[in-house]
Each structure stands twice: as C-alpha cells, then as structure tokens.
Write an enzyme that holds these catalytic residues in place. Sequence first.
Site, short mmCIF file in Angstrom:
data_model
loop_
_atom_site.label_atom_id
_atom_site.label_comp_id
_atom_site.label_asym_id
_atom_site.label_seq_id
_atom_site.Cartn_x
_atom_site.Cartn_y
_atom_site.Cartn_z
N HIS A 30 0.81 -1.21 0.00
CA HIS A 30 0.00 0.00 0.00
C HIS A 30 0.85 1.27 0.00
CE1 HIS A 30 -3.73 1.89 -0.12
NE2 HIS A 30 -4.31 1.45 1.00
N ARG A 31 2.17 1.15 0.10
CA ARG A 31 3.01 2.33 0.03
C ARG A 31 3.03 2.91 -1.38
NH1 ARG A 31 8.55 -0.03 2.45
NH2 ARG A 31 7.88 -1.68 1.01
#
Length: 466
Positions: A437-438
């Site tokens: 999710h970065r």
Amino acid sequence: MTTMTDTSNAARFREFKMPDVGEGLTEAEILKWYVQPGDTVTDGQVVCEVETAKAAVELPIPFDGVVHELRFPEGTTVDVGQVIIAVDVAPGSGDPVAEEPAAAPAPEAAPEEPKGRQPVLVGYGVSESSTKRRARKGAETAPPAAAPAAVQAELNGQGTAAIPEARPLAKPPVRKLAKDLGIDLATVTPTGVGGVITREDVHAAATPSEPVAPEALAVAPAVAEAEVPVQQGARETRIPVKGVRKAIAQAMVGSAFTAPHVTEFVTVDVTRTMKLVAELKEDKDMAGVRVNPLLVIAKALLVAIKRNPGVNAVWDEANQEIVQKHYVNLGIAAATPRGLIVPNIKDAQDQTLPQLAASLGELVATARDGRTSPAAMAGGTVTITNVGVFGVDTGTPILNPGESAILAVGAIKLQPWVHKGKVKPRQVTTLALSFDHRLIDGELGSKFLADIAAILEQPKRLITWA
C-alpha cells in the site's frame, strides 16, 4: 629441514572451498558426501550435495587427486569460503605427514587453475566432457599410484580388485524420495534421458499397480522437508529450521513487517475461460505444450499489468524511490519437497501464448525435480500463487520480497451463478490480490484486480485489450 618438509607436504594438498553461490547467499548445508578419504577424484566430478537457502545443488571439484580429508560431516552448515575438502594432488610421491598442514597453501604454491575455470554450484552433475580426466604429460609412462587402502580392502580372493557397481543416475530430490520410500535405486528401471531415474520411476517401483498422481497447476509437495524419527509415545518432536525453510521464514517475516499489505478479493465466473482452455488443448499451434487455466490466468495478469503499469514496481526504502519496472519477471509460487520457492519467467510480457505455456511447463518440471537455480528465483516483479490446486477457495498471500503484488488463485468449482437473469451452474473461482500500500493505492489495486477478473470472465479481452 623441518620447514622444507612442511612446505613440500603442503604443496601436495589442494583445498577446495565452499564456492560463492551469489544471489546474496552466504552459507550452504552439506547434505551428502559422494566421496570418502582415499577415493580418487577427477576434474569436474561431483563430490557432494549441498543445500543453500534457495535450492539443493551438486558440487563438482575442479582438479584431480585423491581425497585426503573431508573437513565437515553431513548436516553441517558451512560458510562460503570455508575449506570443505582437502585433496592430495600428487599421490604416490610419499606418505603424507601425520599431522595437518600448518596452513592452507599460499596462492603461489598451489598449481595454477585452468584458465577460465571457476568452482561453481550446478543444478545437476556436469557435462560428459568435463567429467573425463584430462591427459597429463607422461601419463603413458608414469607408474600408477598406489591404490588407496579402501580399494586394497576390496581385493578378492584371486588378488584382483572388486569393481563396484555403477552408481545409478538420479537427481538429489529423486534420491531423497527413493530413500523416504525405502526404494533401492539399483532396482529401479530408468526412463529418463541418458538412463536417469525420474521421480515417476521411483513411484512406479514403490507402487507398480498405482498410477502416478496427475500433474497439477502448482507443484505439490512430494515428501516432507525433514523427516525426523519419532519415538513411540513422544509428546513432541523438534525439527531443525534450516535451508529453504529457514529462508522462507526470514523472508516472510521481513515482508510482512516491512510492506503494509492490503488484500482484496473478487469472485468471478470463469466458464468461458475453461471453454477456451479446452479449445486451446485441441489447437495445433499449442501442440507439445501443456495448456491449463493457469496459462490463461498468467496471460490475463500480463495484460492487466500493461493496462495498470504502476502495479509492476517496487519501493526502494534506502533511496526513498518507487522503481517502476518496464519488464515483467512473472513468479510462480511452487511447493517442493524442500519448501516453497518462487522461480520466475524472465520477460514474460514478450512471450506469445505458446511460448508462455512452454515456459510454465519448464518452470514446473524444473521445480518438481529440484533443479531450480538461484538465478531463476532472482529478480521477480510480480507473483501468482495457485492455492486452488489444494482445494482451497482463496487466501491472503504475503508479498514475495522485492515485489509489490501477488495474486492468489482459488479452486475452480461448479457453483450456482446468476447468468443472463437465471441461476445456472457455472465454473467459478475467487481471486485474492495482496499489494504494497506504500505505492499501490486502493484505486490502482482494485482496477488491476478487476481487469484480471474481467479478462477471465470474457477471455476475448486478451485480444481487444492487448
């Protein structure tokens, strides 16, 4: 005088070190020695089997001589660069000193290595040409070296040496399978190329009346990684964590606690995909390659990456950058006797469907036989894990280190489904996508997963979207 004697003896011995296997690996476990002190070895002869954190491989020695000493017993983990075997390269020139040479031979004292030859780890054996002993000057007239004591002990009553039977040809995983099943390889009829015994040959010898298990989309585990004898009545058993299993544990912990995982799911009607698979099996352009749903799923993922290139990237923590990959090294998670490995197909985005099918078949066969090299498992960009082959509906896969997306494919089952306004039996599966999710937000991850599902629902999109 003493110094001269020590130097002379030291010059007689060559020490072979655990070679640098690359790919960040720094150690290997000695699984099995194929030679013992007193045995004659030749350039290119396999002397032991070792297991790195990624694969089991056989190790050839790069010079001739007579084994003087094995420095480590089987089961020992050895660092790269440590000496594992000492070889007398001048047998017959005098008895070796009783004690160890004071130090390893200096580089200038050691015989020069053949130009361009480096000791390397290999997947299985060496080429026929490399195992032949090279002719040396004076070989025709030089008297033969005294036979080792082990050979002398084999002399029969007529005074001739008993000739040992030829060692059956089989890869390390096949040997382990035979050992686990209690099969003597000498009694197995080989069907592989060059008289090599295959896994199927061992299974046939174990249960001749039962067919070999059919091939699956993923490689199912054949035997346990480490079988430890269990005492009757024991309440617990301790199994050492090492080799591939140790590497898996370290990688999964590092991945789970470094990259913030998000997992999304979608259930999709793949009836048309299954029909396409059946048609492709009859297509003459696909002759000679294995066609299965995994092939179409892999192609769908490649098309979805083309439409959503931001998925095919990685987070560079050191430089605080997102590294966008303009190639796809497609990893396929495979369960093998020694644990989970993820070999990948290099530049999969450039392959046609027949080429991709051939690559998948080769990847699975190589993994099943335990011949996957460390290089084949390096540089992956995205992975598919097929948990459906075990009858599982879906899962929440953990990212392969160095990647940002992994797709889990569940079992394909006949289920009631609303199709054209009516409830009908349809082939249905559930896909799960885990992503970092970065660099992949919910919108990008959702679009990517939705595209894969849309292609599997309507496979003609492989053409219209490509």
